[in-house]
Enzyme design. Structure first.
Site, PDB file in Angstrom:
ATOM      1  N   LYS A 162     106.588  86.447 -82.579  1.00  0.00           N
ATOM      2  CA  LYS A 162     106.317  87.507 -81.593  1.00  0.00           C
ATOM      3  C   LYS A 162     106.983  87.251 -80.239  1.00  0.00           C
ATOM      4  O   LYS A 162     107.098  88.165 -79.441  1.00  0.00           O
ATOM      5  CB  LYS A 162     104.808  87.693 -81.432  1.00  0.00           C
ATOM      6  CG  LYS A 162     104.124  88.173 -82.707  1.00  0.00           C
ATOM      7  CD  LYS A 162     104.562  89.574 -83.120  1.00  0.00           C
ATOM      8  CE  LYS A 162     103.826  90.053 -84.358  1.00  0.00           C
ATOM      9  NZ  LYS A 162     104.169  91.419 -84.750  1.00  0.00           N
TER      10      LYS A 162
HETATM   11  C1  PLP Z   1     100.513  85.568 -87.878  1.00  0.00           C
HETATM   12  C2  PLP Z   1     101.278  86.811 -88.141  1.00  0.00           C
HETATM   13  N1  PLP Z   1     101.970  86.909 -89.281  1.00  0.00           N
HETATM   14  C3  PLP Z   1     102.652  88.021 -89.606  1.00  0.00           C
HETATM   15  C4  PLP Z   1     102.678  89.125 -88.773  1.00  0.00           C
HETATM   16  C5  PLP Z   1     103.430  90.340 -89.212  1.00  0.00           C
HETATM   17  O1  PLP Z   1     104.607  90.561 -88.481  1.00  0.00           O
HETATM   18  P1  PLP Z   1     105.010  92.047 -88.138  1.00  0.00           P
HETATM   19  O2  PLP Z   1     103.986  92.576 -87.170  1.00  0.00           O
HETATM   20  O3  PLP Z   1     106.367  91.944 -87.508  1.00  0.00           O
HETATM   21  O4  PLP Z   1     105.011  92.837 -89.388  1.00  0.00           O
HETATM   22  C6  PLP Z   1     101.966  89.068 -87.569  1.00  0.00           C
HETATM   23  C7  PLP Z   1     101.906  90.228 -86.694  1.00  0.00           C
HETATM   24  O5  PLP Z   1     100.964  90.529 -86.003  1.00  0.00           O
HETATM   25  C8  PLP Z   1     101.265  87.875 -87.238  1.00  0.00           C
HETATM   26  O6  PLP Z   1     100.569  87.765 -86.081  1.00  0.00           O
END
Ligand code: PLP
Length: 345
Positions: free
Chosen positions: A48
């Site tokens: 993120k």
């Molecule tokens: C720990 C974690 N894994 C995976 C994701 C998924 O990524 P994306 O939001 O880009 O689909 C998030 C998103 O909030 C996350 O916080």
């Protein structure tokens, strides 16, 4: 010092360019070569960081954000941490609406990074005024001079991964990648990487990982939003109870669903076999690979890249806590590694 490659003006310059690390033990009997894109190597310890920096710098370029302004977001924790980190360096206020499902570790971490945190009930509908989406919207309306990142409905979320994570993976695999396996929450990661990879080679297969209790897989297969699919589950950041526009469903070939229990055990297994201390969704992604291997998805010549989105330290009160595992009914002593704590008096 200008010529020293390992000296930086600030922590934000370390975002991106994360390593691709070969998985050896867990996939020893699987078909293909497996590599993890380990996003915990970002300075904020998750993927993120990429979207926080990209979206905030785009707002600055457009002149809608100036020092002292407030940045607001809904977040399961990781995006909030990244926004708080970028806000500190760039001089913004940071307000975060968090789901009560987020681990206590994550919530405390946001507070430690100077954010104002609102913890909202997890098991209410997305349009309920108490949901973290509605709380963030209200705070945005109430705070003049604020921007709302709105990662679920922001195209810049996809662009961040199209511009950075996608090209990195293509270069790191020298164009040999055959499969991408990634969890889908907002969908920004999988959609952005997929768009870039499929432009280079349309045959790269992109497989999303979804949770039982989420609407994403059914929506992908039928283009119908079915709220009967929705029920509470434990994994944070994976799956959704709404359809995010930051997910490009056409860029995803298929979805695989994984359980809370198997994903938790698999996260522990990654830590204990590969020495990579990863978060819950890394376990979910690896669990999906196990299921795909069973289904005969891979062949020996394949090069599979799996995204590990964050670090295990964020789950010390959950997946890595035996009491929590027991409380969920996940505890299975036969699956635990032989380790111990002894208190010497
Ligand atoms: C720990 C974690 N894994 C995976 C994701 C998924 O990524 P994306 O939001 O880009 O689909 C998030 C998103 O909030 C996350 O916080």
């Amino acid at each position: 010092m200008k010529n020293n490659k390992n000296v930086f003006d600030n922590v934000l310059q370390l975002i991106g360019n994360t390593p691709l690390i070969k998985l050896n033990r867990m996939t020893a009997n699987f078909d293909g070569d497996f590599y993890a894109k380990v996003e915990a190597f970002n300075p904020g310890h998750s993927s993120k960081d990429r979207i926080a920096l990209h979206i905030i710098e785009e707002a600055e370029r457009q002149g809608i954000l100036s020092p002292g302004d407030t940045i607001i977001e809904t977040t399961s924790g990781n995006t909030g941490f990244s926004i708080a980190m970028v806000s500190i360096i760039k001089g913004y206020e940071c307000i975060l609406a968090v789901s009560s499902k987020s681990s206590a570790d994550k919530i405390d971490m946001l507070k430690s990074m100077g954010a104002k945190v609102y913890v909202c009930p997890a098991h209410v509908k997305a349009d309920d005024p108490r949901s973290y989406y509605e709380v963030a919207k209200r705070l945005h309306e109430e705070n003049k001079g604020s921007i709302y990142i709105n990662q679920y409905f922001n195209q810049l979320n996809i662009d961040a991964h199209y511009n950075s994570t996608g090209p990195e993976i293509w270069e790191q695999t020298e164009g040999e990648i055959t499969h991408l396996i990634a969890c889908s929450g907002t969908g920004g990661t999988i959609s952005g990487i997929s768009k870039y990879l499929k432009e280079q080679n349309p045959n790269v297969k992109v497989i999303g990982v979804d949770a039982y209790g989420s609407v994403l897989q059914k929506y992908h297969e039928t283009r119908e939003f079915d709220d009967k699919e929705i029920y509470p589950y434990r994994i944070e950041g994976l799956g959704k109870n709404l359809i995010p526009t930051a997910t490009d469903f056409d860029a995803i070939d298929k979805f695989v669903k994984v359980t809370d229990e198997e994903s938790a055990h698999t996260a522990r297994e990654i830590s204990n076999t590969e020495g990579l201390f990863v978060g819950y969704t890394s376990g979910a992604a690896m669990q999906a690979i196990k299921q795909l291997q069973e289904e005969g998805e891979f062949k020996a010549s394949d090069k599979i890249v799996v995204i590990f989105p964050d670090h295990g330290s964020r789950y010390m009160s959950k997946v890595y806590n035996d009491k929590w595992m027991e409380d969920q009914g996940f505890f299975d002593s036969s699956r635990l590694v032989q380790s111990s704590i002894e208190y010497v008096k």
